[in-house]
Design a protein around this motif. Structure first.
Motif, PDB file in Angstrom:
ATOM      1  N   ARG A 117       1.006  -1.269  -0.258  1.00 50.40           N
ATOM      2  CA  ARG A 117       0.233  -0.105   0.216  1.00 50.40           C
ATOM      3  C   ARG A 117       1.167   1.633  -0.017  1.00 50.40           C
ATOM      4  O   ARG A 117       1.871   1.363   1.086  1.00 50.40           O
ATOM      5  CB  ARG A 117      -0.546  -0.163   1.133  1.00 50.40           C
ATOM      6  CG  ARG A 117      -1.688  -0.612   1.423  1.00 50.40           C
ATOM      7  CD  ARG A 117      -2.445  -1.174   2.639  1.00 50.40           C
ATOM      8  NE  ARG A 117      -3.212  -0.174   2.678  1.00 50.40           N
ATOM      9  CZ  ARG A 117      -4.314  -0.189   2.913  1.00 50.40           C
ATOM     10  NH1 ARG A 117      -4.964  -1.080   1.877  1.00 50.40           N
ATOM     11  NH2 ARG A 117      -5.055   0.878   3.529  1.00 50.40           N
ATOM     12  N   VAL A 120       0.784   5.787  -0.579  1.00 45.09           N
ATOM     13  CA  VAL A 120       0.343   6.821   0.172  1.00 45.09           C
ATOM     14  C   VAL A 120       1.628   8.552  -1.286  1.00 45.09           C
ATOM     15  O   VAL A 120       2.746   7.847  -1.289  1.00 45.09           O
ATOM     16  CB  VAL A 120       0.116   7.778   0.710  1.00 45.09           C
ATOM     17  CG1 VAL A 120       0.019   9.296   0.772  1.00 45.09           C
ATOM     18  CG2 VAL A 120      -0.963   6.631   1.489  1.00 45.09           C
ATOM     19  N   ASP A 160      -0.370  -1.271  -4.864  1.00 42.73           N
ATOM     20  CA  ASP A 160      -2.224  -0.311  -4.282  1.00 42.73           C
ATOM     21  C   ASP A 160      -1.988   1.574  -3.979  1.00 42.73           C
ATOM     22  O   ASP A 160      -1.082   1.042  -2.468  1.00 42.73           O
ATOM     23  CB  ASP A 160      -2.653  -1.152  -3.272  1.00 42.73           C
ATOM     24  CG  ASP A 160      -4.227  -1.231  -2.663  1.00 42.73           C
ATOM     25  OD1 ASP A 160      -4.541  -0.602  -3.786  1.00 42.73           O
ATOM     26  OD2 ASP A 160      -4.493  -1.530  -1.640  1.00 42.73           O
ATOM     27  N   VAL A 164      -3.263   4.047  -2.024  1.00 42.93           N
ATOM     28  CA  VAL A 164      -4.242   4.016  -1.451  1.00 42.93           C
ATOM     29  C   VAL A 164      -4.743   5.742  -1.113  1.00 42.93           C
ATOM     30  O   VAL A 164      -5.506   6.243  -0.987  1.00 42.93           O
ATOM     31  CB  VAL A 164      -3.898   3.383   0.163  1.00 42.93           C
ATOM     32  CG1 VAL A 164      -4.050   1.643  -0.201  1.00 42.93           C
ATOM     33  CG2 VAL A 164      -2.896   4.012   0.429  1.00 42.93           C
ATOM     34  N   GLY A 165      -3.893   6.580  -1.035  1.00 43.26           N
ATOM     35  CA  GLY A 165      -4.441   8.214  -1.983  1.00 43.26           C
ATOM     36  C   GLY A 165      -2.797   8.872  -1.934  1.00 43.26           C
ATOM     37  O   GLY A 165      -1.902   7.911  -2.316  1.00 43.26           O
ATOM     38  N   ALA A 174      -3.543  11.230   5.239  1.00 42.29           N
ATOM     39  CA  ALA A 174      -4.010  10.066   4.423  1.00 42.29           C
ATOM     40  C   ALA A 174      -3.287   9.404   4.706  1.00 42.29           C
ATOM     41  O   ALA A 174      -3.622   7.670   4.913  1.00 42.29           O
ATOM     42  CB  ALA A 174      -2.768  10.719   2.881  1.00 42.29           C
ATOM     43  N   LEU A 197      -5.531   8.090   7.989  1.00 43.75           N
ATOM     44  CA  LEU A 197      -6.083   7.178   7.335  1.00 43.75           C
ATOM     45  C   LEU A 197      -6.174   5.952   6.833  1.00 43.75           C
ATOM     46  O   LEU A 197      -6.822   4.640   6.773  1.00 43.75           O
ATOM     47  CB  LEU A 197      -7.357   8.384   6.761  1.00 43.75           C
ATOM     48  CG  LEU A 197      -7.880   9.698   7.029  1.00 43.75           C
ATOM     49  CD1 LEU A 197      -8.796  10.350   6.296  1.00 43.75           C
ATOM     50  CD2 LEU A 197      -8.418   9.270   8.393  1.00 43.75           C
ATOM     51  N   ASP A 198      -5.338   6.135   5.569  1.00 42.09           N
ATOM     52  CA  ASP A 198      -5.350   5.284   4.607  1.00 42.09           C
ATOM     53  C   ASP A 198      -3.691   4.041   4.952  1.00 42.09           C
ATOM     54  O   ASP A 198      -3.935   2.865   4.461  1.00 42.09           O
ATOM     55  CB  ASP A 198      -4.661   5.672   3.463  1.00 42.09           C
ATOM     56  CG  ASP A 198      -5.937   6.326   2.332  1.00 42.09           C
ATOM     57  OD1 ASP A 198      -6.937   6.701   3.293  1.00 42.09           O
ATOM     58  OD2 ASP A 198      -5.584   7.718   2.564  1.00 42.09           O
ATOM     59  N   THR A 199      -3.396   4.085   5.852  1.00 40.54           N
ATOM     60  CA  THR A 199      -2.509   3.364   6.507  1.00 40.54           C
ATOM     61  C   THR A 199      -1.792   2.338   5.310  1.00 40.54           C
ATOM     62  O   THR A 199      -1.578   1.028   4.917  1.00 40.54           O
ATOM     63  CB  THR A 199      -3.146   2.209   7.549  1.00 40.54           C
ATOM     64  OG1 THR A 199      -4.160   1.577   6.552  1.00 40.54           O
ATOM     65  CG2 THR A 199      -3.624   2.457   8.822  1.00 40.54           C
ATOM     66  N   PRO A 200      -0.485   3.300   4.598  1.00 39.19           N
ATOM     67  CA  PRO A 200       0.074   2.641   3.378  1.00 39.19           C
ATOM     68  C   PRO A 200       0.764   2.317   4.579  1.00 39.19           C
ATOM     69  O   PRO A 200       1.571   2.152   5.286  1.00 39.19           O
ATOM     70  CB  PRO A 200       0.801   4.180   2.790  1.00 39.19           C
ATOM     71  CG  PRO A 200       0.502   5.248   4.130  1.00 39.19           C
ATOM     72  CD  PRO A 200      -0.618   4.985   4.665  1.00 39.19           C
TER      73      PRO A 200
END
Lengths: 215, 576
Positions: free
Chosen positions: A2, A4, A26, A28-29, A40, A43-46
């Motif tokens: 993940r 960002v 992926d 995610v942000g 980000a 919230l998006d836990t990359p």
């Protein structure tokens, strides 16, 4: 993995996102400034955040500030800083303040998808990434009594790769030799330069870069 | 005023003479305090002659001021009791003396106010005192007949002004006057002490010689009135009255001496000013006029400010801009005007005696010194202005450089980056289908783009090294060493952050010297940057090349200097 992506220039940001998605990452942000990035990340836990060093409001070293905040508030998130500056000072600052899981790449590298993917993977594996251009500059610098003269050609090559943040295994893969051979080179280099051998990847990079900068 | 002065002077001399003559020759025939004993006589003369002499001094020295006249008149009034007590003297003269005698009280109070200064209320009280003295005395003389007064001692003569003898009314009027003089005496004490308390240090030093005797005089006046009320009748042989007289006479003498001394002091100050040119020397150092003036006038707070008509402001002798305070109770401003144009102001303590005379003394005496000083002040001011404008020019160019650097990074480099992205996409899209030629073409384009990025980066760094702003001199110089085509060793570098302008100048000077040295064929250099006093000294060893003009100009604008000795270039930059 993940990821960002934070960059205030939309084309660059979209470009990176496009490349990463194409390579199966992926994303995610996305963010275009420091606050957006921190939001980000929360919230998006990359796994890794890719951060432009110059972002609004001051366009100076927001990326380093972001790296510090992310590394101290979300220690499991790695940070890859993209920079315009071929300056060891920026890279060293990043290494000094944010142990492990950080990378410093020149901005133009990010469109070379192989390099980008390699950097993200290594950061994900708890390694450190320093742009080869910076290391080449440090190694290739003119010196009055060059301590690097004591190294063989191969050892110099290995030293550069160590400084870039590669592990012994990675160096072995790169040079197509056995890990044991790399181990032998490393021991020789550290002995010749009177550096303290440190098993921790991050500390090893810092020791070598600091050495190169001050000699 | 000049005529008035001459009249005053002559009048005072004549009065002193004719007063002294009968008093001196007629001790046996005069009934007065002065006639009771030699020491009392000395006291009487010291006080009266002292007042008249001080009045003369004032009148000669300050023809435009009223103090001289007041002093002489007070001295004259002081001698009136001698005339009143003239045995067998003409009744008209003795009555006239009786009429003038009480004027001493308002006159002496007026002298004190005139020298020490006083507010509006004090002036009103003074006027009231004059009016009371005149009306009460005149009324008293209309109704009192000394010959029938049992308590008469020195005025036992025929009163030529007598209309009708009214002993009861006379007693009441005399008592009222006694009350007035007690009140006046106490006011003199209180006022004097208040003035001494509220005065600035300079004022205190200049005025205490008048204020202290004035307050003692006030005590003696009040004591005299109280004694008159408590133990009548008055008699010069009564030890109480004799003692009060001594106190009064000596305090008046001291007051006269104090008044004279303030004139003498001012004269000395002016003489000192006349020697000013000598003292300042042929080439006075900037700012030396004010201390000399302060010494000459005894006012250590004195400042001189020069008016620069070109830039419409005041500067001190060192060329620094000063704000001249508004004249108020604490500061006074005296202008020095030449040819109708103000050239300077003296900002001094308001208690400074005769600032006008001071200025007049300055005019002809220290003309050269003051002109020199003013010119120097003007030059220094212009120099300071020039310096700050040079610094502003450097700063403006730095701002411009920074803006350019940002534009290169954020616009030009970004555009090229985008281009490289597109090329990569094109390479990927072409894949294997596009043939070898297309692929090679794309790769060449990619290389060209990378070259463009590198060149832009170098250009931006050369214009304005961001690393210097963000991390300081040490990493910036290290970066210079990294990219230099010869070995450049970095020695001790001051690690503390310095003002941005200083850091930039040090960095640019080092970069320039490295470039010059490389062109001159130098093989290796060592750079150190140390703080020395309040300067930053950048030392480049291994060369003695001359830095380029923009760098010398930049260092010069900051007030620094470049010194080249064999094998070393030293750049000294003041840190503000």
């Amino acid at each position: 993995m993940r990821v960002v992506v934070a960059d205030d220039v939309m084309i660059t940001r979209e470009g990176i996102v496009h490349l990463l998605r194409g390579a199966g990452f992926d994303v995610v942000g996305q963010a275009e400034d420091l606050d957006g990035l921190l939001r980000a990340v929360t919230l998006d836990t990359p796994d890794v955040a890719i951060v432009d060093i110059r972002m609004p409001p001051t366009h100076t070293d927001e990326g380093l500030v972001a790296a510090y905040r992310i590394r101290s508030e979300h220690p499991w998130v790695g940070v890859l800083v993209l920079s315009q500056y071929v300056e060891p000072a920026y890279a060293l600052k990043l290494l000094e303040e944010h142990p492990g899981r950080v990378g410093y790449l020149l901005k133009e590298r990010v469109f070379d998808v192989a390099i980008l993917i390699d950097a993200l993977r290594r950061i994900g594996d708890n390694e450190t990434v320093i742009d080869p251009t910076i290391i080449a500059r440090l190694v290739g610098r003119y010196r009055r009594r060059d301590p690097l003269d004591r190294l063989t050609e191969r050892e110099r090559e290995v030293l550069g790769l160590i400084a870039e943040g590669l592990s012994n295994a990675a160096i072995a893969r790169r040079l197509v030799v056995t890990e044991r051979t790399v181990q032998a080179h490393t021991t020789q280099i550290f002995q010749k330069l009177q550096l303290e051998a440190n098993p921790d990847s991050h500390r090893r990079v810092m020791a070598v870069v600091t050495y190169l900068q001050n000699r | 005023m000049r005529v008035l002065t001459r009249v005053t002077v002559s009048l005072a001399i004549v009065l002193a003479g004719i007063t002294a003559l009968p008093a001196w020759r007629s001790i046996p025939w005069v009934t007065s305090y002065g006639a009771t004993s030699p020491i009392a006589m000395v006291a009487q003369f010291a006080a009266g002659v002292g007042l008249i002499a001080a009045g003369l001094l004032w009148a000669v020295d300050r023809p435009t001021e009223r103090t001289g006249l007041l002093l002489a008149l007070a001295g004259t009034a002081w001698f009136m009791p001698v005339w009143t007590g003239w045995h067998n003297g003409p009744a008209g003269v003795r009555t006239a003396a009786m009429l003038i005698q009480p004027a001493f009280l308002p006159l002496v109070c007026h002298v004190v106010v005139s020298i020490c200064g006083g507010g509006k209320r004090l002036r009103v009280a003074l006027t009231l005192l004059y009016v009371l003295a005149a009306t009460l005395t005149f009324a008293l003389l209309l109704v009192t007949d000394p010959l029938t007064d049992a308590g008469c001692w020195n005025n036992c003569t025929e009163n030529v002004l007598l209309v009708t003898s009214q002993p009861w009314l006379a007693r009441m009027l005399a008592g009222t006057w006694t009350g007035v003089s007690v009140a006046a005496g106490l006011t003199l004490v209180g006022g004097s002490l208040w003035r001494l308390r509220t005065a600035t240090r300079t004022a205190r030093r200049l005025l205490w010689l008048v204020i202290v005797p004035a307050s003692v005089l006030g005590v003696s006046l009040a004591a005299h009135g109280i004694a008159l009320a408590a133990t009548p009748p008055e008699s010069p042989n009564d030890p109480l009255y004799a003692a009060i007289f001594q106190l009064e006479a000596w305090s008046v003498a001291a007051l006269a001496a104090g008044a004279a001394s303030s004139v003498l002091r001012a004269r000395l100050a002016r003489r000192a000013l006349r020697n000013l040119t000598k003292e300042l020397g042929a080439a006075p150092t900037p700012g030396s006029l004010a201390p000399v003036l302060a010494r000459a006038t005894g006012d250590p707070t004195l400042e001189v400010a020069y008016w620069l008509p070109a830039s419409h402001r005041f500067v001190n002798g060192l060329g620094e801009e000063v704000l001249v305070p508004a004249a108020d109770s604490r500061r006074a401003i005296t202008q020095i005007v030449r040819d109708g144009e103000p050239i300077a102001v003296i900002d001094h303590d308001p208690a400074l005696v005769d600032p006008g005379g001071l200025v007049q003394a300055i005019g002809p005496a220290a003309r050269v010194a003051i002109d020199n000083e003013r010119l120097q002040a003007e030059l220094l001011d212009q120099l300071a202005e020039l310096k700050s404008s040079q610094i502003r020019i450097v700063e403006t160019s730095d701002v411009e450089r920074r803006r350019l650097e940002r534009n290169l990074h954020d616009a030009a480099q970004q555009a090229v980056l985008t281009l490289s992205f597109d090329i990569r996409l094109a390479i990927a899209a072409a894949g294997t289908s596009g043939g070898r030629d297309l692929h090679q073409l794309m790769q060449r384009a990619m290389t060209a783009v990378q070259d463009a990025i590198d060149q832009l980066r170098q250009l931006a760094h050369g214009i304005y090294p961001a690393v210097l702003t963000e991390f300081g001199l040490k990493p910036a110089l290290a970066s210079l060493a990294d990219t230099a085509p010869i070995p450049v060793e970095i020695g001790t570098i001051a690690s503390a952050r310095l003002p941005p302008l200083v850091e930039r100048t040090a960095y640019l000077a080092a970069a320039d010297v490295i470039d010059q040295a490389v062109s001159a064929g130098t093989h290796e250099l060592t750079i150190a940057a140390k703080a020395a006093d309040r300067d930053l000294v950048v030392e480049i060893r291994g060369t003695d090349v001359r830095p380029t003009t923009p760098i010398s100009d930049r260092v010069g604008a900051l007030g620094g200097q470049i010194v080249r000795t064999s094998g070393i270039v030293r750049v000294r930059i003041p840190c503000g």
